[in-house]
Design a protein around this motif. Structure first.
Motif, PDB file in Angstrom:
ATOM      1  N   CYS A  43      93.177 -38.272  43.999  1.00  0.00           N
ATOM      2  CA  CYS A  43      94.570 -37.863  43.767  1.00  0.00           C
ATOM      3  C   CYS A  43      95.520 -38.618  44.700  1.00  0.00           C
ATOM      4  O   CYS A  43      95.203 -38.875  45.860  1.00  0.00           O
ATOM      5  N   HIS A  45      98.149 -37.540  45.924  1.00  0.00           N
ATOM      6  CA  HIS A  45      98.750 -36.653  46.916  1.00  0.00           C
ATOM      7  C   HIS A  45      97.933 -36.622  48.204  1.00  0.00           C
ATOM      8  O   HIS A  45      98.354 -37.179  49.205  1.00  0.00           O
ATOM      9  N   GLN A  46      96.751 -36.031  48.136  1.00  0.00           N
ATOM     10  CA  GLN A  46      95.945 -35.972  49.361  1.00  0.00           C
ATOM     11  C   GLN A  46      94.474 -36.279  49.092  1.00  0.00           C
ATOM     12  O   GLN A  46      93.599 -35.765  49.771  1.00  0.00           O
ATOM     13  N   GLY A  47      94.240 -37.074  48.074  1.00  0.00           N
ATOM     14  CA  GLY A  47      92.869 -37.520  47.838  1.00  0.00           C
ATOM     15  C   GLY A  47      91.970 -36.499  47.164  1.00  0.00           C
ATOM     16  O   GLY A  47      90.750 -36.632  47.204  1.00  0.00           O
ATOM     17  N   GLY A  48      92.532 -35.468  46.539  1.00  0.00           N
ATOM     18  CA  GLY A  48      91.727 -34.455  45.841  1.00  0.00           C
ATOM     19  C   GLY A  48      91.086 -35.028  44.575  1.00  0.00           C
ATOM     20  O   GLY A  48      91.384 -36.158  44.170  1.00  0.00           O
ATOM     21  N   CYS A  83      95.592 -32.026  39.028  1.00  0.00           N
ATOM     22  CA  CYS A  83      94.683 -32.030  40.181  1.00  0.00           C
ATOM     23  C   CYS A  83      94.477 -30.585  40.644  1.00  0.00           C
ATOM     24  O   CYS A  83      95.451 -29.850  40.831  1.00  0.00           O
ATOM     25  N   TRP A  85      93.665 -29.342  43.437  1.00  0.00           N
ATOM     26  CA  TRP A  85      93.993 -28.963  44.815  1.00  0.00           C
ATOM     27  C   TRP A  85      95.409 -28.402  44.941  1.00  0.00           C
ATOM     28  O   TRP A  85      95.602 -27.295  45.387  1.00  0.00           O
ATOM     29  N   HIS A  86      96.416 -29.174  44.560  1.00  0.00           N
ATOM     30  CA  HIS A  86      97.787 -28.659  44.728  1.00  0.00           C
ATOM     31  C   HIS A  86      98.639 -28.885  43.486  1.00  0.00           C
ATOM     32  O   HIS A  86      99.857 -28.763  43.541  1.00  0.00           O
ATOM     33  N   GLY A  87      98.018 -29.277  42.393  1.00  0.00           N
ATOM     34  CA  GLY A  87      98.752 -29.276  41.131  1.00  0.00           C
ATOM     35  C   GLY A  87      99.507 -30.541  40.752  1.00  0.00           C
ATOM     36  O   GLY A  87     100.387 -30.481  39.891  1.00  0.00           O
ATOM     37  N   TYR A  88      99.217 -31.697  41.345  1.00  0.00           N
ATOM     38  CA  TYR A  88      99.848 -32.928  40.837  1.00  0.00           C
ATOM     39  C   TYR A  88      99.424 -33.096  39.381  1.00  0.00           C
ATOM     40  O   TYR A  88      98.237 -32.939  39.059  1.00  0.00           O
TER      41      TYR A  88
HETATM   42  S1  FES Z   1      95.331 -33.588  46.450  1.00  0.00           S
HETATM   43 FE1  FES Z   1      95.833 -33.560  44.383  1.00  0.00          FE
HETATM   44  S2  FES Z   1      97.553 -32.368  44.274  1.00  0.00           S
HETATM   45 FE2  FES Z   1      97.118 -32.415  46.369  1.00  0.00          FE
END
Ligand code: FES
Lengths: 121, 195
Positions: A43, A45-48, A83, A85-88
């Motif tokens: 991802c 965002h943070q690699g999720g 994603c 993890w946090h919804g991207y």
């Molecule tokens: S790591 Fe994917 S939305 Fe945060």
């Protein structure tokens, strides 16, 4: 870049996904409305695990001719994946982040030869 | 915006607290409810910590952090042309939403369920003797909870079911009684564990 065999199209049902590993890269392979799409599973965002969450129709606002809103609806043609993890949220057909199209997941080409499916990676 | 690890840690803590509650009860030691609730309040992050967490989440990966190094290492993992051919490994297959994957055990379970429904319709309440009902209910309860723990959450009864609200209340009451739990304990556990 080499063509990597990932499976048989006949065993890959519509709406299904596979998370594959080629070398050290993790790739999500989607089958959506008969077409194959493959994206990096990291991802932005943070690699999720970007390709492992919900798949959900895009939400769009429908307007009348005079631009008054008819409300929010699920799109009948645009599908996104989210994603976990946090919804991207990413566009299924392009891998673009839906609210900032300049950001996109790395896309891999998918080839079908007969019943065989290959990811170019 | 919490990671799965955080929520499962929370569940485990709540579970441990609940275990403590029931063992305290068996030993007939009375613990004031306020004293038991105290640790949960002490573990609650401060408003400032919560605000910092939300900020950190929305910032994305910051340079020179552990997360940035990991993503960088993953990106650089692409090998040079001359390296030997890479192997493709299928890590996970994720079925289409709503797709039904039938296993031999599922088919057997469906057959038993249909047999029970038919017996009920015929008024035959003895089709499954109590010991058989206990075995089935116990095993299903454990299977459902284990799935839920790893995130496979689904409605406990299917959409098209004739289970009534009374059936559910009778069954829930009996299940709670079987493990010596009161309704308020279920309520406390649900609020602690966000379940
Ligand atoms: S790591 Fe994917 S939305 Fe945060």
């Amino acid at each position: 870049m080499a063509e990597q065999f990932v499976g048989k199209a006949s065993e890959f049902k519509d709406g299904e996904r596979q998370i594959i590993q080629i070398g050290k890269r993790e790739i999500g392979v989607f089958r959506h409305e008969g077409e194959f799409y493959a994206y990096s599973n990291i991802c932005l965002h943070q690699g999720g695990p970007a390709c492992e969450g919900l798949t959900i129709a895009n939400v769009e606002e429908r307007l009348r001719d005079d631009k008054t809103s008819m409300g929010l609806f699920f799109s009948e043609k645009d599908m996104n994946f989210v994603c976990p993890w946090h919804g991207y949220e990413y566009d299924m057909k392009t891998g673009e982040h839906i609210s900032d199209r300049s950001q996109k997941l790395r896309k891999y080409e998918v080839l079908t030869k007969g019943d065989d499916v290959y990811v170019v990676a | 915006m919490s990671s799965p690890d955080r929520s499962s840690a929370k569940r485990t803590t709540a579970g441990a607290k609940l275990a403590k509650t029931s063992s305290a009860k068996t030993a007939s030691v009375k613990v004031a409810p306020k004293a038991r609730a105290a640790p949960s309040v002490a573990n609650e992050p401060s408003p400032q910590e919560k605000a910092d967490f939300v900020k950190a989440m929305s910032k994305g990966i910051q340079p020179n952090t552990e997360a940035a190094r990991k993503v960088d290492a993953k990106k650089r993992a692409a090998p040079a042309q001359s390296e030997p051919a890479e192997t493709v490994k299928i890590l996970r297959k994720i079925p289409a939403p709503g797709a039904v994957v039938n296993t031999a055990a599922s088919e057997e379970a469906l057959r038993v369920a249909a047999m029970i429904e038919k017996a009920l319709a015929d008024g035959d309440l003895n089709c499954l003797q109590p010991h058989a009902q206990q075995a089935l209910i116990g095993a299903l309860c454990k299977l459902y909870a284990a799935n839920s723990e790893v995130g496979n959450r689904f409605p406990v009864v299917g959409g098209r079911t004739a289970v009534t609200a009374t059936d559910v209340m009778v069954m829930c009451g009996a299940l709670l009684k079987a493990v010596d739990l009161q309704v308020f304990e279920l309520g406390m556990w649900q609020s602690w564990s966000s379940n």
